[in-house]
Scaffold this motif. Sequence first.
Motif, PDB file in Angstrom:
ATOM      1  N   GLU A 255      -3.619  19.864   4.845  1.00 27.78           N
ATOM      2  CA  GLU A 255      -4.045  18.567   5.368  1.00 27.78           C
ATOM      3  C   GLU A 255      -4.959  17.803   4.419  1.00 27.78           C
ATOM      4  N   TYR A 256      -5.508  18.477   3.410  1.00 29.57           N
ATOM      5  CA  TYR A 256      -6.462  17.841   2.503  1.00 29.57           C
ATOM      6  C   TYR A 256      -6.105  18.164   1.058  1.00 29.57           C
ATOM      7  N   ILE A 257      -6.377  17.215   0.162  1.00 32.29           N
ATOM      8  CA  ILE A 257      -6.233  17.470  -1.267  1.00 32.29           C
ATOM      9  C   ILE A 257      -7.601  17.357  -1.924  1.00 32.29           C
ATOM     10  N   PHE A 280      -6.186   6.997  -3.946  1.00 35.82           N
ATOM     11  CA  PHE A 280      -5.439   5.780  -3.623  1.00 35.82           C
ATOM     12  C   PHE A 280      -4.081   6.132  -3.019  1.00 35.82           C
ATOM     13  N   MET A 281      -3.440   7.158  -3.552  1.00 36.03           N
ATOM     14  CA  MET A 281      -2.113   7.541  -3.072  1.00 36.03           C
ATOM     15  C   MET A 281      -2.150   8.127  -1.659  1.00 36.03           C
ATOM     16  N   GLU A 282      -3.319   8.461  -1.161  1.00 31.95           N
ATOM     17  CA  GLU A 282      -3.432   9.001   0.200  1.00 31.95           C
ATOM     18  C   GLU A 282      -3.899   7.955   1.208  1.00 31.95           C
ATOM     19  N   GLN A 283      -4.015   6.695   0.784  1.00 30.92           N
ATOM     20  CA  GLN A 283      -4.475   5.649   1.707  1.00 30.92           C
ATOM     21  C   GLN A 283      -3.318   5.135   2.554  1.00 30.92           C
ATOM     22  N   ASN A 284      -2.747   6.048   3.307  1.00 33.92           N
ATOM     23  CA  ASN A 284      -1.583   5.760   4.140  1.00 33.92           C
ATOM     24  C   ASN A 284      -1.805   6.420   5.495  1.00 33.92           C
ATOM     25  N   THR A 287       1.414   9.002   6.401  1.00 31.84           N
ATOM     26  CA  THR A 287       1.704  10.213   5.628  1.00 31.84           C
ATOM     27  C   THR A 287       0.524  10.710   4.803  1.00 31.84           C
ATOM     28  N   GLY A 288      -0.563   9.952   4.746  1.00 32.45           N
ATOM     29  CA  GLY A 288      -1.682  10.313   3.886  1.00 32.45           C
ATOM     30  C   GLY A 288      -2.383  11.592   4.321  1.00 32.45           C
ATOM     31  N   LYS A 289      -2.939  12.288   3.354  1.00 35.02           N
ATOM     32  CA  LYS A 289      -3.749  13.475   3.613  1.00 35.02           C
ATOM     33  C   LYS A 289      -5.226  13.135   3.465  1.00 35.02           C
ATOM     34  N   GLY A 290      -6.067  14.036   3.937  1.00 34.07           N
ATOM     35  CA  GLY A 290      -7.486  13.901   3.696  1.00 34.07           C
ATOM     36  C   GLY A 290      -7.791  14.184   2.234  1.00 34.07           C
ATOM     37  N   VAL A 291      -8.958  13.767   1.790  1.00 31.19           N
ATOM     38  CA  VAL A 291      -9.340  13.889   0.383  1.00 31.19           C
ATOM     39  C   VAL A 291     -10.722  14.523   0.296  1.00 31.19           C
ATOM     40  N   VAL A 292     -10.863  15.500  -0.603  1.00 31.64           N
ATOM     41  CA  VAL A 292     -12.124  16.222  -0.779  1.00 31.64           C
ATOM     42  C   VAL A 292     -12.634  16.009  -2.195  1.00 31.64           C
ATOM     43  N   GLN A 293     -13.914  15.650  -2.320  1.00 37.93           N
ATOM     44  CA  GLN A 293     -14.534  15.522  -3.644  1.00 37.93           C
ATOM     45  C   GLN A 293     -15.861  16.282  -3.658  1.00 37.93           C
ATOM     46  N   ILE A 359      -8.852  -5.024  -1.420  1.00 39.22           N
ATOM     47  CA  ILE A 359      -8.584  -5.237   0.001  1.00 39.22           C
ATOM     48  C   ILE A 359      -7.766  -4.096   0.602  1.00 39.22           C
ATOM     49  N   THR A 360      -6.872  -3.497  -0.193  1.00 36.30           N
ATOM     50  CA  THR A 360      -6.061  -2.400   0.349  1.00 36.30           C
ATOM     51  C   THR A 360      -6.911  -1.174   0.656  1.00 36.30           C
ATOM     52  N   GLN A 361      -8.036  -1.021  -0.042  1.00 33.52           N
ATOM     53  CA  GLN A 361      -8.922   0.113   0.216  1.00 33.52           C
ATOM     54  C   GLN A 361      -9.759  -0.085   1.471  1.00 33.52           C
TER      55      GLN A 361
END
Length: 435
Positions: A255-257, A280-284, A287-293, A359-361
């Motif tokens: 569920e997360y990248i 950016f590729m997960e801002q959907n 179908t987008g996944k969560g993001v971990v930094q 704006i897309t973000q």
Amino acid sequence: MSPEEVKARGWKELDIILITGDAYVDHSSFGTAIIGRVLEDAGFRVGIIAQPKWDNPEDFKKLGKPRLFFSVSAGNTDSMVSNLTPGLKPRDKDAYSPGGETGLRPNRAVIIYSNRIKEAFPEVPIVLGGIEASLRRFAHYDYLSDKVRQSILADAPADLVVYGMGELQIVEIAKRLQAGEDIREIRDIPGTVWKMEVKAWKELKKGKKTAKEQNGQEQDKREQKGERESISTAEGMARDVAEGVAESSGEFFKEYIEIPSFSEVSQDKADFANAFRKYFMEQNPVTGKGVVQPHPKTVIVQNRPMRPLTEAELDHVYELPFTGEAHPFYPEPIPALEMVKFSLTTHRGCFGGCAFCAITQHQGRMIASRSIESVLREAKKLTEKPDFKGIINGVGGPTANMYAMGCKSWEKKGACLDKACLYPVSYTHLTLPTN
């Protein structure tokens, strides 16, 4: 808002207090007004502190302690954009302040406001929102200091970030806190960002023992010794990850990248660009996944984006009882209101994909539009205002020519992130308004 106004409404305490770097304007072009009206519509008692003095916590105490949480925004723009020119010179006018007066908000307003709140009410949850928090939710280049800074959630003593358009998220947070849930356990709402303990993250990364198993072993040891149960913050967060987010590291990473860490992106431009491309590729929202930094002292976790509002939901939001006026407290007009007072918002979002635009973000790539009937009802109300001069001077959104446009693939796949829908080829899945 003053304590007298709270009493006049028959309220002994507030559920939620909104802090904003803008003067308060009850118009649907102002984010704080929308969030306040949406929460009020959901049954919550909401107070607003606009442009508080930030040199000490006293201004943040004037409405008392909220029962649920504080919500903090720098206002309709990033505070440093409001205060400084591209040459880093002080601006001579702030369009979101009475009379255009400058100096009524600090640079990095979200961080400073959050610190003052924590001084005044250390136990009250803090939720960040608005454009400043949204666009600084990961490690980011900071123009003022000319360096990469940490996520705003790593720098501010806050619990959650609501990113993007926040109506659905903020109401869900309020309802769950109202029901008695601990804000540290709210980890699954789309369109939010939260913090994970470094220890819990390392356990997930190693894929060895889950935090749940560790907590079980520790509990067994305490019970054998007859000790009273006591779970540390780190153990509690580890348990939260194990039980609330994923049963195992394998399931979590479905569920997360992970994107390059703060340490990596702050030292290498290629890593910085790679991190941006990945999230950016997960801002959907479909179908987008969560993001971990990972950051040095915490780990930033972004859940997938929240879905756009439906037509009926958007109609409802924009037909809430906004007065369309600045608070009567202000002796001078708010310049930003004068520009939009007789304008109408018809839609949100943009699928254009321009490289220079963020704006897309914030609003996403899927268009959410109001019904024509709703727009006409609001237009009629504008004509009934005593100072209406016969002209509605703006009808649209961030992309005025995308009203009611859509795509046949959005329902199943969301917006395509690897192509522009209009140029160089207009794709056949694109749907246009029919009336």
